[in-house]
Design a protein around this motif. Structure first.
Motif, PDB file in Angstrom:
ATOM      1  N   GLY A   9     -22.900 -20.495  53.302  1.00 43.50           N
ATOM      2  CA  GLY A   9     -23.536 -20.197  51.891  1.00 43.50           C
ATOM      3  C   GLY A   9     -23.837 -19.054  51.840  1.00 43.50           C
ATOM      4  N   TYR A  10     -25.103 -18.654  52.736  1.00 44.47           N
ATOM      5  CA  TYR A  10     -25.667 -17.487  52.180  1.00 44.47           C
ATOM      6  C   TYR A  10     -24.781 -16.203  52.607  1.00 44.47           C
ATOM      7  CZ  TYR A  10     -29.984 -20.013  52.100  1.00 44.47           C
ATOM      8  OH  TYR A  10     -31.071 -20.590  51.797  1.00 44.47           O
ATOM      9  N   ALA A  11     -23.705 -16.375  53.525  1.00 47.58           N
ATOM     10  CA  ALA A  11     -22.917 -15.261  53.561  1.00 47.58           C
ATOM     11  C   ALA A  11     -21.830 -14.997  52.348  1.00 47.58           C
ATOM     12  CB  ALA A  11     -21.769 -15.502  54.800  1.00 47.58           C
ATOM     13  N   GLY A  12     -21.875 -16.247  51.521  1.00 44.95           N
ATOM     14  CA  GLY A  12     -21.060 -16.261  50.463  1.00 44.95           C
ATOM     15  C   GLY A  12     -21.649 -15.225  49.304  1.00 44.95           C
ATOM     16  N   LEU A  13     -22.910 -15.047  49.389  1.00 47.18           N
ATOM     17  CA  LEU A  13     -23.709 -13.867  48.550  1.00 47.18           C
ATOM     18  C   LEU A  13     -23.282 -12.439  48.780  1.00 47.18           C
ATOM     19  CD1 LEU A  13     -27.205 -15.728  48.511  1.00 47.18           C
ATOM     20  CD2 LEU A  13     -25.305 -15.858  46.894  1.00 47.18           C
ATOM     21  N   ILE A  14     -22.752 -12.211  50.017  1.00 43.78           N
ATOM     22  CA  ILE A  14     -22.623 -10.875  50.373  1.00 43.78           C
ATOM     23  C   ILE A  14     -21.577 -10.209  49.232  1.00 43.78           C
ATOM     24  CG2 ILE A  14     -21.581  -9.131  51.903  1.00 43.78           C
ATOM     25  CD1 ILE A  14     -22.376 -11.237  53.902  1.00 43.78           C
ATOM     26  N   PRO A  15     -20.555 -10.580  48.817  1.00 42.64           N
ATOM     27  CA  PRO A  15     -19.645 -10.017  47.718  1.00 42.64           C
ATOM     28  C   PRO A  15     -20.304  -9.900  46.304  1.00 42.64           C
ATOM     29  CG  PRO A  15     -18.396 -11.869  48.959  1.00 42.64           C
ATOM     30  CD  PRO A  15     -19.595 -11.783  49.334  1.00 42.64           C
ATOM     31  N   ASP A 108     -31.663 -30.705  51.727  1.00 40.34           N
ATOM     32  CA  ASP A 108     -31.271 -29.268  52.206  1.00 40.34           C
ATOM     33  C   ASP A 108     -30.205 -28.515  51.471  1.00 40.34           C
ATOM     34  OD1 ASP A 108     -32.884 -29.416  54.421  1.00 40.34           O
ATOM     35  OD2 ASP A 108     -31.181 -30.371  55.834  1.00 40.34           O
ATOM     36  N   TYR A 109     -29.366 -29.517  50.759  1.00 38.47           N
ATOM     37  CA  TYR A 109     -28.391 -28.758  49.906  1.00 38.47           C
ATOM     38  C   TYR A 109     -29.020 -28.524  48.567  1.00 38.47           C
ATOM     39  CZ  TYR A 109     -24.503 -28.752  46.808  1.00 38.47           C
ATOM     40  OH  TYR A 109     -23.620 -28.275  45.651  1.00 38.47           O
ATOM     41  N   ARG A 110     -30.007 -29.153  48.064  1.00 36.35           N
ATOM     42  CA  ARG A 110     -30.634 -28.743  46.931  1.00 36.35           C
ATOM     43  C   ARG A 110     -31.292 -27.509  46.948  1.00 36.35           C
ATOM     44  NH1 ARG A 110     -33.895 -33.485  44.043  1.00 36.35           N
ATOM     45  NH2 ARG A 110     -32.304 -34.117  42.413  1.00 36.35           N
ATOM     46  N   ARG A 111     -31.983 -27.316  48.090  1.00 41.55           N
ATOM     47  CA  ARG A 111     -32.687 -25.939  48.318  1.00 41.55           C
ATOM     48  C   ARG A 111     -31.552 -24.945  48.550  1.00 41.55           C
ATOM     49  NH1 ARG A 111     -36.199 -28.112  51.238  1.00 41.55           N
ATOM     50  NH2 ARG A 111     -34.972 -28.308  53.072  1.00 41.55           N
ATOM     51  N   LEU A 112     -30.573 -25.126  49.346  1.00 42.70           N
ATOM     52  CA  LEU A 112     -29.600 -24.101  49.521  1.00 42.70           C
ATOM     53  C   LEU A 112     -28.875 -23.575  48.115  1.00 42.70           C
ATOM     54  CD1 LEU A 112     -27.645 -22.085  51.424  1.00 42.70           C
ATOM     55  CD2 LEU A 112     -26.046 -24.367  51.362  1.00 42.70           C
ATOM     56  N   ARG A 113     -28.690 -24.742  47.311  1.00 38.31           N
ATOM     57  CA  ARG A 113     -27.990 -24.424  45.959  1.00 38.31           C
ATOM     58  C   ARG A 113     -29.044 -23.632  45.141  1.00 38.31           C
ATOM     59  NH1 ARG A 113     -24.945 -24.003  42.932  1.00 38.31           N
ATOM     60  NH2 ARG A 113     -24.747 -25.825  41.581  1.00 38.31           N
ATOM     61  N   PHE A 114     -30.226 -23.955  45.044  1.00 32.22           N
ATOM     62  CA  PHE A 114     -31.319 -23.161  44.336  1.00 32.22           C
ATOM     63  C   PHE A 114     -31.168 -22.026  44.543  1.00 32.22           C
ATOM     64  CE2 PHE A 114     -35.538 -21.399  43.983  1.00 32.22           C
ATOM     65  CZ  PHE A 114     -35.720 -21.405  42.630  1.00 32.22           C
ATOM     66  N   HIS A 115     -31.135 -21.493  46.093  1.00 35.96           N
ATOM     67  CA  HIS A 115     -31.242 -20.084  46.577  1.00 35.96           C
ATOM     68  C   HIS A 115     -30.002 -19.299  46.218  1.00 35.96           C
ATOM     69  CE1 HIS A 115     -34.219 -21.140  49.945  1.00 35.96           C
ATOM     70  NE2 HIS A 115     -34.808 -21.206  48.948  1.00 35.96           N
ATOM     71  N   LEU A 116     -28.945 -20.117  46.279  1.00 32.30           N
ATOM     72  CA  LEU A 116     -27.686 -19.277  45.915  1.00 32.30           C
ATOM     73  C   LEU A 116     -27.391 -19.048  44.620  1.00 32.30           C
ATOM     74  CD1 LEU A 116     -25.242 -21.439  48.540  1.00 32.30           C
ATOM     75  CD2 LEU A 116     -26.383 -19.193  48.929  1.00 32.30           C
ATOM     76  N   THR A 117     -27.926 -20.087  43.776  1.00 32.33           N
ATOM     77  CA  THR A 117     -27.568 -20.050  42.474  1.00 32.33           C
ATOM     78  C   THR A 117     -28.671 -18.858  41.814  1.00 32.33           C
ATOM     79  OG1 THR A 117     -27.176 -22.200  42.069  1.00 32.33           O
ATOM     80  CG2 THR A 117     -27.723 -21.395  40.262  1.00 32.33           C
ATOM     81  N   ALA A 118     -29.894 -18.790  42.202  1.00 29.42           N
ATOM     82  CA  ALA A 118     -30.786 -17.816  42.100  1.00 29.42           C
ATOM     83  C   ALA A 118     -30.483 -16.376  42.133  1.00 29.42           C
ATOM     84  CB  ALA A 118     -32.131 -18.032  42.513  1.00 29.42           C
ATOM     85  N   VAL A 119     -29.656 -16.408  43.308  1.00 32.37           N
ATOM     86  CA  VAL A 119     -29.161 -14.880  43.425  1.00 32.37           C
ATOM     87  C   VAL A 119     -27.977 -14.617  42.594  1.00 32.37           C
ATOM     88  CG1 VAL A 119     -27.994 -13.367  45.195  1.00 32.37           C
ATOM     89  CG2 VAL A 119     -30.161 -14.868  45.901  1.00 32.37           C
ATOM     90  N   VAL A 120     -26.994 -15.737  42.540  1.00 34.56           N
ATOM     91  CA  VAL A 120     -25.787 -15.347  41.563  1.00 34.56           C
ATOM     92  C   VAL A 120     -26.240 -15.210  40.322  1.00 34.56           C
ATOM     93  CG1 VAL A 120     -23.880 -16.701  40.836  1.00 34.56           C
ATOM     94  CG2 VAL A 120     -24.236 -16.652  43.385  1.00 34.56           C
ATOM     95  N   VAL A 121     -26.899 -15.890  39.586  1.00 34.07           N
ATOM     96  CA  VAL A 121     -27.569 -15.800  38.295  1.00 34.07           C
ATOM     97  C   VAL A 121     -27.858 -14.228  38.053  1.00 34.07           C
ATOM     98  CG1 VAL A 121     -28.985 -16.412  36.514  1.00 34.07           C
ATOM     99  CG2 VAL A 121     -27.457 -17.993  37.815  1.00 34.07           C
TER     100      VAL A 121
END
Length: 131
Positions: A9-15, A108-121
């Protein structure tokens, strides 16, 4: 949630981050960013599709239809001019994150999605300000 799932999930933020940092380095960077964003948005709908296939109470026509929404919004975004695409994608990520929070109760999924969504937005906002 497994460490592998979190790591990927976090690696998906790299691009998202790399393309945002290098947005002016190549003419195709904008296409790469919006296309990657649309693909990842589509993946989020697939998560709900998978849940719908394993939980009979989720296997309603409405729920399964909603699972298709991120894919359709991502595709629509790719047909728009850059600013429109960025806005549709950003709003879609925020909306789907809210939907996730109301439907999936795994902490755990909610926390991950929050982090990922924050960076993506944030990356989409950077693109909107620069284009």
């Amino acid at each position: 949630m497994t460490r592998t799932a979190q790591g990927l999930g976090y690696a998906g933020l790299i691009p998202f981050v790399a393309l945002s940092l290098g947005m002016n380095l190549h003419p195709l960077t904008t296409v790469a960013f919006t296309t990657y964003s649309a693909v990842i948005l589509s993946f989020l709908g697939g998560i709900h599709w998978g849940v719908a296939l394993t939980r009979p109470e989720w296997s309603t026509p409405t729920r399964i239809g909603l699972c298709m929404l991120p894919s359709l919004l991502g595709w629509l975004a790719l047909l728009l001019p850059t600013q429109g695409a960025l806005i549709v994608l950003m709003i879609s990520y925020l909306s789907w994150w809210l939907w996730d929070r109301s439907q999936l109760d795994q902490p755990d999924y909610r926390r991950l999605r929050f982090h990922l969504t924050a960076v993506v937005v944030l990356c989409h906002l950077v693109w909107l300000v620069q284009t």
